[in-house]
Write a protein that holds these residues in place. Sequence first.
Motif, PDB file in Angstrom:
ATOM      1  N   PRO A 170      -0.802   3.175   6.455  1.00 40.83           N
ATOM      2  CA  PRO A 170      -1.035   1.786   6.058  1.00 40.83           C
ATOM      3  C   PRO A 170      -0.226   0.771   6.857  1.00 40.83           C
ATOM      4  O   PRO A 170      -0.712  -0.315   7.165  1.00 40.83           O
ATOM      5  N   SER A 171       1.024   1.130   7.211  1.00 39.37           N
ATOM      6  CA  SER A 171       1.826   0.201   8.005  1.00 39.37           C
ATOM      7  C   SER A 171       1.243   0.029   9.401  1.00 39.37           C
ATOM      8  O   SER A 171       1.261  -1.072   9.966  1.00 39.37           O
ATOM      9  N   LEU A 230      -6.813  -4.885  -6.438  1.00 32.94           N
ATOM     10  CA  LEU A 230      -6.290  -6.226  -6.692  1.00 32.94           C
ATOM     11  C   LEU A 230      -6.749  -7.217  -5.631  1.00 32.94           C
ATOM     12  O   LEU A 230      -7.097  -8.364  -5.946  1.00 32.94           O
ATOM     13  N   ALA A 231      -6.772  -6.784  -4.367  1.00 29.96           N
ATOM     14  CA  ALA A 231      -7.184  -7.679  -3.289  1.00 29.96           C
ATOM     15  C   ALA A 231      -8.663  -8.041  -3.409  1.00 29.96           C
ATOM     16  O   ALA A 231      -9.056  -9.188  -3.157  1.00 29.96           O
ATOM     17  N   GLY A 232      -9.498  -7.067  -3.789  1.00 25.46           N
ATOM     18  CA  GLY A 232     -10.916  -7.358  -3.963  1.00 25.46           C
ATOM     19  C   GLY A 232     -11.165  -8.372  -5.063  1.00 25.46           C
ATOM     20  O   GLY A 232     -11.998  -9.283  -4.920  1.00 25.46           O
ATOM     21  N   GLY A 265      -8.166   5.291  -8.904  1.00 18.96           N
ATOM     22  CA  GLY A 265      -8.132   6.735  -9.115  1.00 18.96           C
ATOM     23  C   GLY A 265      -7.893   7.528  -7.853  1.00 18.96           C
ATOM     24  O   GLY A 265      -7.382   8.657  -7.903  1.00 18.96           O
ATOM     25  N   ALA A 266      -8.234   6.954  -6.696  1.00 21.69           N
ATOM     26  CA  ALA A 266      -8.044   7.668  -5.423  1.00 21.69           C
ATOM     27  C   ALA A 266      -6.589   7.812  -5.043  1.00 21.69           C
ATOM     28  O   ALA A 266      -6.246   8.649  -4.197  1.00 21.69           O
ATOM     29  N   ASP A 267      -5.709   7.022  -5.637  1.00 20.28           N
ATOM     30  CA  ASP A 267      -4.286   7.127  -5.301  1.00 20.28           C
ATOM     31  C   ASP A 267      -3.714   8.485  -5.668  1.00 20.28           C
ATOM     32  O   ASP A 267      -2.666   8.886  -5.158  1.00 20.28           O
ATOM     33  N   ALA A 268      -4.384   9.216  -6.543  1.00 20.31           N
ATOM     34  CA  ALA A 268      -3.890  10.540  -6.943  1.00 20.31           C
ATOM     35  C   ALA A 268      -3.892  11.525  -5.794  1.00 20.31           C
ATOM     36  O   ALA A 268      -3.104  12.469  -5.768  1.00 20.31           O
ATOM     37  N   CYS A 283       0.826  -1.208   0.000  1.00 21.83           N
ATOM     38  CA  CYS A 283       0.000   0.000   0.000  1.00 21.83           C
ATOM     39  C   CYS A 283       0.859   1.258   0.000  1.00 21.83           C
ATOM     40  O   CYS A 283       0.540   2.246  -0.676  1.00 21.83           O
ATOM     41  N   ARG A 284       1.943   1.239   0.739  1.00 19.68           N
ATOM     42  CA  ARG A 284       2.819   2.403   0.799  1.00 19.68           C
ATOM     43  C   ARG A 284       3.630   2.563  -0.483  1.00 19.68           C
ATOM     44  O   ARG A 284       3.986   3.676  -0.864  1.00 19.68           O
ATOM     45  N   ARG A 285       3.937   1.446  -1.147  1.00 18.98           N
ATOM     46  CA  ARG A 285       4.824   1.516  -2.313  1.00 18.98           C
ATOM     47  C   ARG A 285       4.083   1.762  -3.622  1.00 18.98           C
ATOM     48  O   ARG A 285       4.557   2.536  -4.463  1.00 18.98           O
ATOM     49  N   ILE A 286       2.961   1.103  -3.839  1.00 19.38           N
ATOM     50  CA  ILE A 286       2.290   1.232  -5.139  1.00 19.38           C
ATOM     51  C   ILE A 286       0.925   1.902  -5.027  1.00 19.38           C
ATOM     52  O   ILE A 286       0.289   2.140  -6.053  1.00 19.38           O
ATOM     53  N   GLY A 287       0.474   2.181  -3.813  1.00 14.67           N
ATOM     54  CA  GLY A 287      -0.789   2.877  -3.644  1.00 14.67           C
ATOM     55  C   GLY A 287      -1.864   2.006  -3.021  1.00 14.67           C
ATOM     56  O   GLY A 287      -2.054   0.856  -3.428  1.00 14.67           O
TER      57      GLY A 287
END
Length: 453
Positions: A343-344, A92-94, A198-201, A81-85
């Motif tokens: 996230p961690s 992907l998990a869903g 899209g929320a990663d932006a 989560c911290r590295r790729i968003g």
Amino acid sequence: MVISVSSRARTPIVRTPPSLDRLRLAVAVLFGLDGFVFGSWAARVPDVSAATGAGHTALGVALLCLSLGALACMQATGVLCRRIGTGRVAALAGVAASGCAVLPGLTTSVAGLCAALLVFGAATGAVNVAANSAGVQVEARAGRPLLSGLHAAFSAGGLLGALVGGLASAGVGVGLHLALVAVLGLAVMAWAAPVLVGADATAGATDPRVVVTPGGGATRPTGVLVLLGAVAGATAYGEGALSDWGALHLREQLAAAPALAAAGYAGFSSAMAVGRLAGGRLVLALGERRLLVGGALVAAAGALAAVTTSSLPVALGGFVLVGLGLANVFPLAIARAGALGGPSGVALSTTVGYTGLLGGPPVIGFLAEHAGLPTALGTVALMAVLAAVLVLGIDGEQIRRPAMPAGWAQPVLFGRRPVAVVLRPMGAAVRPAVTRVRSGAGTYVRDLQLLEV
């Protein structure tokens, strides 16, 4: 806003991040899908057990594989989560959790069930961490606590999954049922995944601030995160136990029909959903510490009623009380962990917390083989009482306020107002033991100074 360039036309492509309402809906859908998949599986545990010939001990080993798969992926999910968003990992998990839902229904042996649940557990562990991390980001954008309401979507999904699973158990094979669940989940993720990605932006604006010690140095409050996870895990134990063993208890001990047996978990999930939807108002009315301790004790009473009665309505009512009592503990603890560690932090506290959720069922299986299923399920009450003791053991004067994202309303977790007004005898009884634990905790006690309410 994210701008990318097409390799052919070299024309900028502008991607607008989703609105807060759209993102909140997508995260709620992810929570609901997670609950629906898990509730569908929980309702068919007796059928899967019969199809594979698994007794209590063998089923407990298989459920342990589910737990190990989930726990193995949780920390890795926090790093991803911290590295790729967070949005990408959540999408992907869903998809993975939906696709893997079919695996337990395809097994015909205990060994095959163990392998299937190991993979299924890994997918559910990833979606749990990713969904909670996404929920923390939604809270930060909204400027108010929302994670309890998002967890209500999980409970509502579990309710729907259990109801559909109970109806399906009357005439639909478990393999076909879980295959349909997988197809439905993938269809839902086809809509939710682009919104989550899209929320990663805008994710950079939601990261928690660095916590600074009185001496001026930055630190990661590992002890606090572990403690919050322990509070959550002590109550999540009951959720895991009832999801995987509740229907079997009602069938074996009270001769309930399959649909009524599934109604036990459905009642638990619906009560938990209602409790989480009302969580904010209950905190304002009672204070958070009273809500957490009182809820844990209500859950303990409900669990005892469910395993000691010979009446099916009383047992079903006991499941409802457990759901109401445990409703808000996990989301409140995880929300604070996300505020402290991002996230961690969510991954660490969720790993500890889901040790109770996922470790409870196999423990119940081992105990049931030697002491009987009602006695084994009675440990749910003991763990609920332990959660109350953990909350009482946190001294308001030793807790400092954490740094929160701008605009957040400060939560009142473990506030200074004591519960001794209604629980004075219990507090006096446990205080010496709590003092001894504190004296040996070392680093954890120093970490507790990072919180203040």
